[in-house]
Design a protein around this motif. Structure first.
Motif, mmCIF file in Angstrom:
data_model
loop_
_atom_site.group_PDB
_atom_site.id
_atom_site.type_symbol
_atom_site.label_atom_id
_atom_site.label_comp_id
_atom_site.label_asym_id
_atom_site.label_seq_id
_atom_site.Cartn_x
_atom_site.Cartn_y
_atom_site.Cartn_z
ATOM 1 N N ALA A 1 0.700 -2.939 -5.763
ATOM 2 C CA ALA A 1 0.501 -1.677 -4.907
ATOM 3 C C ALA A 1 -0.955 -1.693 -4.740
ATOM 4 O O ALA A 1 -1.862 -2.317 -5.503
ATOM 5 C CB ALA A 1 1.221 -0.489 -5.696
ATOM 6 N N PRO A 2 -1.555 -0.402 -3.991
ATOM 7 C CA PRO A 2 -2.744 -0.080 -4.009
ATOM 8 C C PRO A 2 -3.210 0.304 -5.603
ATOM 9 O O PRO A 2 -2.533 0.558 -6.154
ATOM 10 C CB PRO A 2 -3.006 0.946 -3.127
ATOM 11 C CG PRO A 2 -1.498 1.277 -2.906
ATOM 12 C CD PRO A 2 -0.480 0.656 -3.106
ATOM 13 N N PRO A 3 -4.591 0.230 -5.588
ATOM 14 C CA PRO A 3 -5.167 0.483 -7.066
ATOM 15 C C PRO A 3 -4.748 2.064 -7.500
ATOM 16 O O PRO A 3 -4.357 2.409 -8.509
ATOM 17 C CB PRO A 3 -6.714 0.370 -6.777
ATOM 18 C CG PRO A 3 -6.661 -0.581 -5.766
ATOM 19 C CD PRO A 3 -5.676 -0.561 -4.921
ATOM 20 N N SER A 4 -4.814 2.865 -6.338
ATOM 21 C CA SER A 4 -4.424 4.102 -6.553
ATOM 22 C C SER A 4 -2.975 4.375 -7.091
ATOM 23 O O SER A 4 -2.840 5.582 -7.952
ATOM 24 C CB SER A 4 -4.769 5.175 -5.579
ATOM 25 O OG SER A 4 -3.675 4.762 -4.431
ATOM 26 N N ALA A 5 -2.091 3.579 -6.854
ATOM 27 C CA ALA A 5 -0.619 3.533 -7.478
ATOM 28 C C ALA A 5 -0.740 3.495 -9.043
ATOM 29 O O ALA A 5 0.242 4.167 -9.702
ATOM 30 C CB ALA A 5 0.202 2.826 -6.539
ATOM 31 N N THR B 1 4.582 0.882 -16.244
ATOM 32 C CA THR B 1 5.368 1.745 -15.243
ATOM 33 C C THR B 1 4.518 2.496 -14.593
ATOM 34 O O THR B 1 3.489 3.353 -15.051
ATOM 35 C CB THR B 1 6.248 2.512 -16.480
ATOM 36 O OG1 THR B 1 7.063 1.740 -17.180
ATOM 37 C CG2 THR B 1 7.383 3.438 -15.209
ATOM 38 N N LEU B 2 4.694 2.498 -13.137
ATOM 39 C CA LEU B 2 3.865 3.268 -12.089
ATOM 40 C C LEU B 2 4.527 4.826 -12.181
ATOM 41 O O LEU B 2 5.415 5.076 -12.653
ATOM 42 C CB LEU B 2 3.871 2.691 -10.710
ATOM 43 C CG LEU B 2 3.304 1.231 -10.796
ATOM 44 C CD1 LEU B 2 3.578 0.917 -9.199
ATOM 45 C CD2 LEU B 2 2.085 1.186 -11.468
ATOM 46 N N THR B 3 3.734 5.687 -11.733
ATOM 47 C CA THR B 3 4.180 7.069 -11.546
ATOM 48 C C THR B 3 5.187 7.104 -10.837
ATOM 49 O O THR B 3 6.072 8.236 -10.842
ATOM 50 C CB THR B 3 2.920 8.008 -11.106
ATOM 51 O OG1 THR B 3 2.530 7.776 -9.929
ATOM 52 C CG2 THR B 3 2.033 8.144 -12.122
ATOM 53 N N ASN B 4 5.521 6.307 -9.847
ATOM 54 C CA ASN B 4 6.701 6.267 -8.896
ATOM 55 C C ASN B 4 8.071 5.976 -9.465
ATOM 56 O O ASN B 4 8.921 5.784 -8.944
ATOM 57 C CB ASN B 4 6.575 5.656 -7.572
ATOM 58 C CG ASN B 4 6.314 4.203 -7.656
ATOM 59 O OD1 ASN B 4 6.372 3.483 -8.775
ATOM 60 N ND2 ASN B 4 6.026 3.497 -6.443
ATOM 61 N N GLY B 5 7.800 5.368 -10.943
ATOM 62 C CA GLY B 5 8.917 4.747 -11.546
ATOM 63 C C GLY B 5 9.207 3.310 -11.524
ATOM 64 O O GLY B 5 9.887 2.814 -12.271
ATOM 65 N N ALA B 6 8.348 2.584 -10.667
ATOM 66 C CA ALA B 6 8.662 1.270 -10.665
ATOM 67 C C ALA B 6 7.982 0.743 -11.723
ATOM 68 O O ALA B 6 6.927 0.823 -12.374
ATOM 69 C CB ALA B 6 7.808 0.589 -9.695
ATOM 70 N N SER B 7 8.704 -0.352 -12.539
ATOM 71 C CA SER B 7 8.083 -0.960 -13.802
ATOM 72 C C SER B 7 8.247 -2.400 -13.596
ATOM 73 O O SER B 7 9.018 -3.196 -12.792
ATOM 74 C CB SER B 7 8.975 -0.490 -14.780
ATOM 75 O OG SER B 7 10.362 -0.914 -14.651
ATOM 76 N N GLN B 8 7.392 -3.106 -14.399
ATOM 77 C CA GLN B 8 7.279 -4.543 -14.369
ATOM 78 C C GLN B 8 6.945 -4.947 -15.958
ATOM 79 O O GLN B 8 6.326 -4.478 -16.626
ATOM 80 C CB GLN B 8 6.005 -4.775 -13.546
ATOM 81 C CG GLN B 8 5.652 -6.313 -13.710
ATOM 82 C CD GLN B 8 6.659 -7.258 -12.980
ATOM 83 O OE1 GLN B 8 6.964 -7.017 -11.742
ATOM 84 N NE2 GLN B 8 7.358 -8.336 -13.768
ATOM 85 N N THR B 9 7.814 -5.679 -16.255
ATOM 86 C CA THR B 9 7.819 -6.681 -17.404
ATOM 87 C C THR B 9 6.756 -7.702 -17.496
ATOM 88 O O THR B 9 6.519 -8.514 -16.352
ATOM 89 C CB THR B 9 9.193 -7.242 -18.092
ATOM 90 O OG1 THR B 9 10.051 -6.270 -17.988
ATOM 91 C CG2 THR B 9 9.027 -8.015 -19.192
#
Length: 162
Positions: free
Chosen positions: A65-69, A86-94
């Motif tokens: 995603a863009p840095p701002s995300a 975990t990004l603020t939009n709920g997307a997460s990455q292990t």
């Protein structure tokens, strides 16, 4: 008489072997995974700034995603090297993370994305960020970005929440 000469020879040989196997006092003893203590816990990215770049010049970081995300994202880092952001939009990455103390340019925070079924030891691609500072409660990391023939940086400021 032979034994009289053999004993000092054996003692000298033993002393040589012991001395050659010990670590010199000035040798570097850091390992790529050393110094995790100040990095473990839950962190939140509180600010993102740029050095040598204008905002929105980079559209995608960490292939996601863009840095701002990433502003406001939470990063949970365990002492074992496992983690998740975990990004603020709920997307997460292990992720699997470590600290590299052997880079000649300074300490590096590095991580690689881990997907379902992956083993960290089999994943070879990842990301490295320079550790600008880390006092255990606030951390600043900067990610190099190639711009033409020079290097610019995206700077991430973290605050520890847990």
């Amino acid at each position: 008489m032979k034994n009289l000469f053999r004993i000092p020879f054996i003692v000298a040989l033993f002393a040589f072997v012991v001395c050659s196997c010990s670590t010199p006092k000035n040798a570097a003893t850091s390992t790529p995974s050393a110094s995790r203590g100040k990095f473990t816990g839950t962190w939140t990215i509180t600010a993102i700034s740029y050095d040598g770049l204008i905002e929105n010049a980079v559209q995608n970081v960490f292939d996601q995603a863009p840095p701002s995300a990433f502003r406001g994202s939470t990063w949970q880092l365990t002492n074992s090297g496992n983690g998740i952001y975990t990004l603020t939009n709920g997307a997460s990455q292990t992720i699997f993370w470590s600290v590299n103390n052997t880079d000649p340019n300074g300490q590096m925070f590095q991580f690689k994305k881990i997907y379902q079924g992956d083993k960290a030891k089999n994943v070879t691609a990842g990301y490295q960020l320079y550790v600008v500072s880390n006092d255990g409660n606030h951390m600043t990391l900067k990610s190099p970005v190639t711009v033409g023939n020079s290097t610019a940086y995206i700077i991430y400021d973290f605050s520890k929440t847990k």
